[in-house]
Write a protein that holds these residues in place. Structure first.
Motif, mmCIF file in Angstrom:
data_model
loop_
_atom_site.group_PDB
_atom_site.id
_atom_site.type_symbol
_atom_site.label_atom_id
_atom_site.label_comp_id
_atom_site.label_asym_id
_atom_site.label_seq_id
_atom_site.Cartn_x
_atom_site.Cartn_y
_atom_site.Cartn_z
ATOM 1 N N LEU A 243 -3.023 9.387 -3.683
ATOM 2 C CA LEU A 243 -4.046 10.364 -4.233
ATOM 3 C C LEU A 243 -5.875 9.749 -4.094
ATOM 4 O O LEU A 243 -6.515 10.218 -5.193
ATOM 5 N N ALA A 244 -5.993 8.616 -3.278
ATOM 6 C CA ALA A 244 -6.830 8.584 -2.309
ATOM 7 C C ALA A 244 -7.516 8.542 -1.016
ATOM 8 O O ALA A 244 -5.858 8.712 -0.770
ATOM 9 N N ALA A 245 -8.676 8.986 -1.072
ATOM 10 C CA ALA A 245 -8.423 9.808 0.292
ATOM 11 C C ALA A 245 -8.882 7.628 0.781
ATOM 12 O O ALA A 245 -9.038 6.758 0.901
ATOM 13 N N GLU A 246 -8.211 8.139 2.729
ATOM 14 C CA GLU A 246 -7.634 6.821 3.071
ATOM 15 C C GLU A 246 -8.867 5.891 3.591
ATOM 16 O O GLU A 246 -9.506 6.839 4.181
ATOM 17 N N GLY A 247 -9.148 5.273 3.840
ATOM 18 C CA GLY A 247 -10.009 4.010 3.958
ATOM 19 C C GLY A 247 -9.556 2.828 3.697
ATOM 20 O O GLY A 247 -9.099 2.742 3.200
ATOM 21 N N PRO A 248 -10.566 1.529 4.509
ATOM 22 C CA PRO A 248 -10.418 0.201 4.579
ATOM 23 C C PRO A 248 -10.528 -0.237 3.202
ATOM 24 O O PRO A 248 -10.037 -1.883 3.194
ATOM 25 N N GLU A 249 -10.313 0.343 2.361
ATOM 26 C CA GLU A 249 -10.003 -0.431 0.848
ATOM 27 C C GLU A 249 -9.227 0.164 -0.160
ATOM 28 O O GLU A 249 -9.340 -0.343 -0.551
ATOM 29 N N THR A 250 -8.861 1.755 0.538
ATOM 30 C CA THR A 250 -7.749 2.222 0.174
ATOM 31 C C THR A 250 -6.507 2.386 0.981
ATOM 32 O O THR A 250 -5.293 2.688 0.582
ATOM 33 N N PHE A 251 -6.379 1.336 2.134
ATOM 34 C CA PHE A 251 -5.156 1.486 2.777
ATOM 35 C C PHE A 251 -5.140 0.291 3.582
ATOM 36 O O PHE A 251 -5.858 -0.133 4.584
ATOM 37 N N PHE A 252 -3.525 -0.085 3.443
ATOM 38 C CA PHE A 252 -3.538 -1.234 4.495
ATOM 39 C C PHE A 252 -2.094 -1.689 5.017
ATOM 40 O O PHE A 252 -1.369 -1.424 4.644
ATOM 41 N N PRO A 253 -2.297 -0.922 6.096
ATOM 42 C CA PRO A 253 -1.098 -1.425 7.645
ATOM 43 C C PRO A 253 -0.688 -1.969 7.061
ATOM 44 O O PRO A 253 -1.200 -3.410 7.434
ATOM 45 N N HIS A 254 0.770 -2.344 7.603
ATOM 46 C CA HIS A 254 1.319 -3.663 7.490
ATOM 47 C C HIS A 254 1.520 -4.045 8.764
ATOM 48 O O HIS A 254 1.575 -3.614 9.834
ATOM 49 N N PRO A 255 1.755 -5.376 8.705
ATOM 50 C CA PRO A 255 1.041 -6.110 10.477
ATOM 51 C C PRO A 255 2.291 -6.030 10.852
ATOM 52 O O PRO A 255 2.538 -5.913 12.405
ATOM 53 N N ASN A 256 3.879 -5.769 10.587
ATOM 54 C CA ASN A 256 4.921 -5.765 11.115
ATOM 55 C C ASN A 256 5.962 -4.696 10.006
ATOM 56 O O ASN A 256 5.509 -4.206 9.314
ATOM 57 N N PRO A 257 6.979 -4.095 11.135
ATOM 58 C CA PRO A 257 7.132 -2.235 10.685
ATOM 59 C C PRO A 257 7.900 -3.653 9.720
ATOM 60 O O PRO A 257 9.040 -4.374 9.410
ATOM 61 N N VAL A 258 8.444 -2.893 8.019
ATOM 62 C CA VAL A 258 9.116 -2.764 7.020
ATOM 63 C C VAL A 258 10.261 -1.676 6.714
ATOM 64 O O VAL A 258 9.926 -1.009 6.929
ATOM 65 N N GLY A 259 11.483 -2.138 5.957
ATOM 66 C CA GLY A 259 12.359 -1.315 5.951
ATOM 67 C C GLY A 259 12.612 -1.248 4.301
ATOM 68 O O GLY A 259 13.412 -0.417 3.704
ATOM 69 N N GLY A 260 11.553 -2.068 3.557
ATOM 70 C CA GLY A 260 11.870 -1.449 2.742
ATOM 71 C C GLY A 260 11.173 -2.638 1.535
ATOM 72 O O GLY A 260 10.312 -3.948 1.862
ATOM 73 N N THR A 261 10.739 -2.240 0.320
ATOM 74 C CA THR A 261 9.367 -2.712 -0.509
ATOM 75 C C THR A 261 9.037 -2.693 -2.338
ATOM 76 O O THR A 261 10.057 -2.383 -2.202
ATOM 77 N N ARG A 262 8.798 -3.765 -1.985
ATOM 78 C CA ARG A 262 8.709 -3.939 -4.002
ATOM 79 C C ARG A 262 7.380 -4.525 -4.170
ATOM 80 O O ARG A 262 6.712 -5.208 -2.967
ATOM 81 N N LEU A 263 6.850 -4.105 -4.804
ATOM 82 C CA LEU A 263 4.774 -4.419 -5.064
ATOM 83 C C LEU A 263 4.924 -5.451 -6.947
ATOM 84 O O LEU A 263 5.600 -4.980 -7.657
ATOM 85 N N LEU A 264 3.807 -5.594 -6.289
ATOM 86 C CA LEU A 264 3.537 -6.192 -7.644
ATOM 87 C C LEU A 264 2.221 -7.333 -8.067
ATOM 88 O O LEU A 264 1.714 -7.856 -7.145
ATOM 89 N N PHE A 265 1.390 -6.845 -9.079
ATOM 90 C CA PHE A 265 -0.304 -7.140 -9.543
ATOM 91 C C PHE A 265 -0.026 -8.134 -9.910
ATOM 92 O O PHE A 265 0.750 -9.080 -10.956
ATOM 93 N N ASP A 266 -1.323 -10.045 -8.916
ATOM 94 C CA ASP A 266 -0.899 -10.863 -9.612
ATOM 95 C C ASP A 266 -2.359 -10.577 -11.061
ATOM 96 O O ASP A 266 -3.311 -9.422 -11.011
ATOM 97 N N ARG A 267 -2.708 -12.110 -11.447
ATOM 98 C CA ARG A 267 -2.954 -12.025 -13.423
ATOM 99 C C ARG A 267 -4.470 -11.577 -12.209
ATOM 100 O O ARG A 267 -5.576 -11.696 -13.354
ATOM 101 N N ASP A 268 -5.625 -12.074 -10.869
ATOM 102 C CA ASP A 268 -6.433 -12.273 -10.774
ATOM 103 C C ASP A 268 -6.791 -10.692 -9.171
ATOM 104 O O ASP A 268 -7.811 -9.910 -8.747
ATOM 105 N N GLY A 269 -5.300 -9.666 -10.324
ATOM 106 C CA GLY A 269 -5.534 -8.441 -9.081
ATOM 107 C C GLY A 269 -5.394 -8.480 -7.368
ATOM 108 O O GLY A 269 -5.305 -7.068 -7.289
#
Length: 298
Positions: A243-269
Protein backbone atom coordinates in the motif's frame (compact mmCIF):
# COMPACT_ATOMS: atom_id res chain seq x y z
CA UNK A 1 3.49 -38.23 -4.52
CA UNK A 2 2.07 -34.82 -5.38
CA UNK A 3 2.00 -33.79 -1.72
CA UNK A 4 5.57 -35.03 -1.28
CA UNK A 5 6.80 -32.96 -4.25
CA UNK A 6 5.09 -29.85 -2.88
CA UNK A 7 6.63 -30.43 0.54
CA UNK A 8 10.11 -30.87 -0.88
CA UNK A 9 9.84 -27.42 -2.42
CA UNK A 10 8.74 -25.98 0.93
CA UNK A 11 11.90 -27.47 2.43
CA UNK A 12 14.11 -25.17 0.36
CA UNK A 13 12.37 -22.17 1.90
CA UNK A 14 12.72 -23.52 5.44
CA UNK A 15 16.45 -24.14 5.13
CA UNK A 16 16.90 -20.78 3.41
CA UNK A 17 15.33 -18.92 6.31
CA UNK A 18 17.62 -20.71 8.74
CA UNK A 19 20.56 -19.52 6.66
CA UNK A 20 19.17 -15.98 6.60
CA UNK A 21 18.99 -15.91 10.40
CA UNK A 22 22.62 -16.97 10.66
CA UNK A 23 23.76 -14.38 8.14
CA UNK A 24 21.69 -11.67 9.84
CA UNK A 25 23.37 -12.39 13.17
CA UNK A 26 26.76 -12.12 11.49
CA UNK A 27 25.91 -8.75 10.03
CA UNK A 28 24.61 -7.49 13.37
CA UNK A 29 27.90 -8.42 14.99
CA UNK A 30 29.87 -6.55 12.34
CA UNK A 31 31.27 -9.76 10.87
CA UNK A 32 31.94 -10.26 7.18
CA UNK A 33 29.20 -11.93 5.25
CA UNK A 34 31.51 -14.59 3.83
CA UNK A 35 30.68 -17.94 5.38
CA UNK A 36 34.34 -18.90 5.31
CA UNK A 37 34.74 -17.10 8.64
CA UNK A 38 32.48 -19.61 10.37
CA UNK A 39 33.08 -23.14 11.52
CA UNK A 40 31.03 -25.49 9.39
CA UNK A 41 29.39 -28.63 10.64
CA UNK A 42 27.24 -30.88 8.46
CA UNK A 43 24.85 -33.68 9.27
CA UNK A 44 24.24 -36.05 6.41
CA UNK A 45 21.75 -38.86 6.08
CA UNK A 46 24.46 -41.25 7.24
CA UNK A 47 24.64 -39.27 10.53
CA UNK A 48 20.93 -39.56 11.09
CA UNK A 49 19.77 -36.25 9.66
CA UNK A 50 16.33 -36.29 8.05
CA UNK A 51 15.86 -35.36 4.40
CA UNK A 52 13.19 -33.26 2.66
CA UNK A 53 12.99 -30.75 5.51
CA UNK A 54 10.04 -28.33 5.55
CA UNK A 55 10.33 -26.46 8.87
CA UNK A 56 12.82 -25.73 11.66
CA UNK A 57 12.17 -24.07 15.02
CA UNK A 58 13.56 -23.94 18.56
CA UNK A 59 11.76 -24.40 21.88
CA UNK A 60 12.72 -22.51 25.07
CA UNK A 61 14.62 -25.53 26.39
CA UNK A 62 17.13 -25.12 23.56
CA UNK A 63 16.20 -28.12 21.44
CA UNK A 64 15.87 -27.70 17.69
CA UNK A 65 12.81 -29.28 16.12
CA UNK A 66 12.89 -30.35 12.50
CA UNK A 67 9.80 -31.19 10.50
CA UNK A 68 10.20 -33.19 7.32
CA UNK A 69 8.45 -35.58 5.01
CA UNK A 70 10.08 -38.30 7.10
CA UNK A 71 8.59 -37.11 10.39
CA UNK A 72 9.30 -34.88 13.39
CA UNK A 73 12.81 -34.88 14.89
CA UNK A 74 14.35 -33.35 18.00
CA UNK A 75 17.97 -32.28 17.68
CA UNK A 76 20.23 -31.71 20.71
CA UNK A 77 23.32 -30.65 18.77
CA UNK A 78 24.59 -34.20 18.43
CA UNK A 79 21.84 -36.56 17.35
CA UNK A 80 18.38 -36.51 15.80
CA UNK A 81 15.67 -38.22 17.83
CA UNK A 82 12.50 -39.14 15.92
CA UNK A 83 9.25 -38.25 17.68
CA UNK A 84 6.45 -40.66 16.92
CA UNK A 85 2.73 -40.13 16.83
CA UNK A 86 0.72 -41.75 19.62
CA UNK A 87 -0.41 -45.32 18.98
CA UNK A 88 1.63 -48.34 18.03
CA UNK A 89 0.10 -48.54 14.54
CA UNK A 90 0.10 -44.78 13.83
CA UNK A 91 1.27 -43.89 10.29
CA UNK A 92 4.42 -41.90 9.71
CA UNK A 93 4.03 -38.16 10.26
CA UNK A 94 4.60 -35.82 7.31
CA UNK A 95 5.35 -32.45 8.90
CA UNK A 96 4.71 -29.31 6.86
CA UNK A 97 4.80 -26.53 9.50
CA UNK A 98 6.05 -25.84 13.04
CA UNK A 99 5.28 -23.08 15.53
CA UNK A 100 6.42 -22.47 19.13
CA UNK A 101 3.95 -20.46 21.20
CA UNK A 102 4.84 -17.85 23.82
CA UNK A 103 3.93 -20.45 26.45
CA UNK A 104 6.56 -22.78 24.97
CA UNK A 105 4.23 -25.30 23.32
CA UNK A 106 5.27 -26.82 20.03
CA UNK A 107 2.47 -26.97 17.45
CA UNK A 108 3.00 -29.33 14.54
CA UNK A 109 1.18 -28.92 11.22
CA UNK A 110 0.80 -32.10 9.21
CA UNK A 111 0.12 -33.13 5.64
CA UNK A 112 -2.00 -35.98 4.26
CA UNK A 113 -5.08 -34.83 6.15
CA UNK A 114 -3.60 -35.45 9.61
CA UNK A 115 -4.39 -31.95 10.92
CA UNK A 116 -2.42 -30.49 13.85
CA UNK A 117 -0.68 -31.98 16.88
CA UNK A 118 0.77 -30.33 20.00
CA UNK A 119 3.75 -31.42 22.07
CA UNK A 120 2.63 -31.54 25.71
CA UNK A 121 4.53 -33.15 28.57
CA UNK A 122 6.88 -34.84 26.12
CA UNK A 123 4.13 -36.41 24.00
CA UNK A 124 2.39 -35.48 20.78
CA UNK A 125 -1.33 -34.92 21.29
CA UNK A 126 -3.88 -34.52 18.51
CA UNK A 127 -5.27 -30.99 18.69
CA UNK A 128 -8.61 -32.13 17.30
CA UNK A 129 -8.83 -29.59 14.48
CA UNK A 130 -12.08 -30.13 12.55
CA UNK A 131 -12.07 -30.86 8.83
CA UNK A 132 -8.28 -31.18 8.37
CA UNK A 133 -6.99 -30.20 4.96
CA UNK A 134 -4.50 -31.85 2.65
CA UNK A 135 -1.68 -29.98 4.38
CA UNK A 136 -1.02 -27.22 6.91
CA UNK A 137 0.80 -24.33 5.23
CA UNK A 138 1.35 -22.11 8.26
CA UNK A 139 0.68 -21.79 12.01
CA UNK A 140 0.78 -18.47 13.90
CA UNK A 141 -0.16 -17.23 17.37
CA UNK A 142 -2.15 -14.02 17.86
CA UNK A 143 -1.96 -11.48 20.70
CA UNK A 144 -4.67 -13.31 22.67
CA UNK A 145 -2.85 -16.63 22.52
CA UNK A 146 -5.10 -17.97 19.79
CA UNK A 147 -3.51 -20.39 17.32
CA UNK A 148 -4.30 -19.77 13.65
CA UNK A 149 -3.86 -22.56 11.10
CA UNK A 150 -3.62 -22.02 7.34
CA UNK A 151 -5.16 -25.10 5.78
CA UNK A 152 -3.84 -25.58 2.26
CA UNK A 153 -5.34 -27.42 -0.64
CA UNK A 154 -8.85 -26.01 -0.33
CA UNK A 155 -10.70 -22.90 -1.52
CA UNK A 156 -13.11 -22.52 1.41
CA UNK A 157 -12.78 -22.87 5.18
CA UNK A 158 -9.06 -22.37 4.67
CA UNK A 159 -8.54 -20.90 8.14
CA UNK A 160 -9.04 -22.34 11.60
CA UNK A 161 -8.34 -20.83 15.04
CA UNK A 162 -7.90 -22.58 18.36
CA UNK A 163 -8.56 -20.52 21.47
CA UNK A 164 -9.47 -21.50 25.02
CA UNK A 165 -9.99 -25.11 24.09
CA UNK A 166 -12.28 -24.54 21.10
CA UNK A 167 -11.85 -24.41 17.34
CA UNK A 168 -13.43 -21.83 15.03
CA UNK A 169 -13.38 -22.07 11.23
CA UNK A 170 -13.33 -19.19 8.74
CA UNK A 171 -14.44 -19.19 5.13
CA UNK A 172 -16.34 -17.05 2.64
CA UNK A 173 -18.99 -16.30 5.26
CA UNK A 174 -16.23 -14.51 7.21
CA UNK A 175 -15.27 -12.28 4.28
CA UNK A 176 -12.45 -14.44 2.93
CA UNK A 177 -12.27 -14.94 -0.85
CA UNK A 178 -12.71 -18.49 -2.13
CA UNK A 179 -8.96 -19.00 -2.61
CA UNK A 180 -6.41 -21.35 -1.04
CA UNK A 181 -4.49 -19.93 1.95
CA UNK A 182 -0.71 -19.93 1.74
CA UNK A 183 0.44 -18.01 4.83
CA UNK A 184 -0.37 -15.82 7.84
CA UNK A 185 1.03 -12.76 9.56
CA UNK A 186 0.09 -11.39 12.98
CA UNK A 187 0.76 -7.64 12.91
CA UNK A 188 1.85 -5.64 15.93
CA UNK A 189 -1.42 -3.71 15.94
CA UNK A 190 -3.40 -6.93 16.34
CA UNK A 191 -4.44 -7.27 12.71
CA UNK A 192 -4.56 -10.81 11.31
CA UNK A 193 -3.24 -10.90 7.74
CA UNK A 194 -3.95 -13.82 5.42
CA UNK A 195 -1.93 -14.53 2.28
CA UNK A 196 -4.18 -16.20 -0.29
CA UNK A 197 -3.35 -17.39 -3.79
CA UNK A 198 -4.27 -14.11 -5.53
CA UNK A 199 -4.90 -11.49 -2.83
CA UNK A 200 -4.33 -10.44 0.78
CA UNK A 201 -7.06 -10.36 3.40
CA UNK A 202 -7.00 -8.83 6.86
CA UNK A 203 -9.09 -8.61 10.01
CA UNK A 204 -8.53 -5.72 12.40
CA UNK A 205 -8.57 -6.40 16.12
CA UNK A 206 -12.21 -6.57 17.22
CA UNK A 207 -13.59 -6.60 13.65
CA UNK A 208 -16.32 -9.16 12.89
CA UNK A 209 -15.05 -10.14 9.42
CA UNK A 210 -12.14 -10.07 7.01
CA UNK A 211 -11.60 -7.50 4.28
CA UNK A 212 -9.36 -7.62 1.20
CA UNK A 213 -6.70 -5.24 -0.05
CA UNK A 214 -6.75 -3.77 -3.53
CA UNK A 215 -3.39 -4.89 -4.99
CA UNK A 216 -3.34 -8.37 -6.48
CA UNK A 217 -0.54 -10.79 -5.65
CA UNK A 218 0.77 -13.88 -7.37
CA UNK A 219 0.65 -17.37 -5.97
CA UNK A 220 2.89 -18.40 -3.02
CA UNK A 221 3.54 -14.85 -1.83
CA UNK A 222 4.90 -13.92 1.60
CA UNK A 223 4.20 -11.08 4.04
CA UNK A 224 6.22 -9.57 6.87
CA UNK A 225 6.54 -6.38 8.94
CA UNK A 226 9.48 -4.06 9.59
CA UNK A 227 10.42 -2.31 12.84
CA UNK A 228 8.29 0.70 11.91
CA UNK A 229 5.18 -1.42 11.45
CA UNK A 230 5.21 -1.23 7.64
CA UNK A 231 4.13 -4.37 5.80
CA UNK A 232 6.19 -5.83 2.97
CA UNK A 233 5.02 -8.40 0.46
CA UNK A 234 7.09 -10.57 -1.86
CA UNK A 235 5.84 -12.55 -4.84
CA UNK A 236 6.84 -13.25 -8.45
CA UNK A 237 6.80 -9.50 -9.22
CA UNK A 238 9.35 -8.59 -6.57
CA UNK A 239 9.49 -7.36 -2.98
CA UNK A 240 7.61 -4.17 -2.16
CA UNK A 241 6.08 -2.11 0.61
CA UNK A 242 2.38 -2.86 0.85
CA UNK A 243 0.00 0.00 0.00
CA UNK A 244 2.89 2.37 -0.77
CA UNK A 245 3.65 4.24 -3.96
CA UNK A 246 6.08 2.26 -6.08
CA UNK A 247 9.55 3.79 -6.04
CA UNK A 248 13.24 2.93 -5.75
CA UNK A 249 13.00 2.57 -1.95
CA UNK A 250 9.72 0.66 -1.86
CA UNK A 251 9.94 -1.76 -4.80
CA UNK A 252 12.75 -4.24 -5.44
CA UNK A 253 12.38 -6.51 -8.46
CA UNK A 254 13.87 -9.97 -8.15
CA UNK A 255 17.08 -10.41 -10.18
CA UNK A 256 15.63 -13.68 -11.52
CA UNK A 257 12.10 -15.10 -11.71
CA UNK A 258 11.01 -16.84 -8.50
CA UNK A 259 8.26 -19.36 -7.86
CA UNK A 260 7.57 -18.64 -4.19
CA UNK A 261 9.09 -16.75 -1.29
CA UNK A 262 9.43 -16.44 2.48
CA UNK A 263 10.42 -13.18 4.21
CA UNK A 264 12.36 -12.31 7.36
CA UNK A 265 13.72 -9.02 8.80
CA UNK A 266 16.92 -9.22 10.83
CA UNK A 267 17.78 -7.03 13.82
CA UNK A 268 19.46 -4.40 11.61
CA UNK A 269 16.37 -3.97 9.46
CA UNK A 270 17.70 -5.90 6.47
CA UNK A 271 15.09 -7.95 4.64
CA UNK A 272 15.92 -11.54 3.70
CA UNK A 273 13.96 -13.49 1.11
CA UNK A 274 14.21 -17.20 0.44
CA UNK A 275 12.98 -18.35 -2.93
CA UNK A 276 12.13 -21.68 -4.46
CA UNK A 277 14.50 -21.40 -7.37
CA UNK A 278 16.76 -18.33 -6.95
CA UNK A 279 18.47 -18.90 -3.62
CA UNK A 280 18.53 -16.37 -0.78
CA UNK A 281 18.14 -12.64 -1.44
CA UNK A 282 18.94 -9.69 0.84
CA UNK A 283 17.72 -6.09 0.70
CA UNK A 284 19.69 -3.73 2.92
CA UNK A 285 17.28 -1.77 5.14
CA UNK A 286 14.42 -1.40 2.62
CA UNK A 287 12.63 1.92 2.90
CA UNK A 288 15.95 3.58 3.69
CA UNK A 289 18.21 1.89 1.16
CA UNK A 290 19.64 3.51 -1.99
CA UNK A 291 17.91 2.58 -5.25
CA UNK A 292 18.62 -0.92 -6.54
CA UNK A 293 17.34 -4.42 -6.85
CA UNK A 294 17.39 -7.21 -4.34
CA UNK A 295 20.86 -8.72 -4.20
CA UNK A 296 21.76 -12.37 -3.88
CA UNK A 297 23.32 -13.19 -0.53
CA UNK A 298 27.04 -13.87 -0.62
Amino acid sequence: MLAARRLRRFGLLAWGLALAVALGDALAAGLPVALGEFKHEAWSLSRGAPSRINAITQTPDGFLWIGSVEGLFRFDGVSFEPVLAPGAAAPRLVVSSLQVTRAGELWVGLARGRGVMVMREGRLVDAGMPHPSREVNDIQEDAEGGIWVARGGRSDQGLARWHRGQWQEFGTESGLPAQPVWGLHMARDGTVWVVLSRTLAFRRAGAPAFSTTGPAISSLASLTEDAQGRLWVSDSKGTRALLAAEGPETFFPHPNPVGGTRLLFDRDGNLWTTTRNSGVLRIRAPGHAPPGTAAAAN
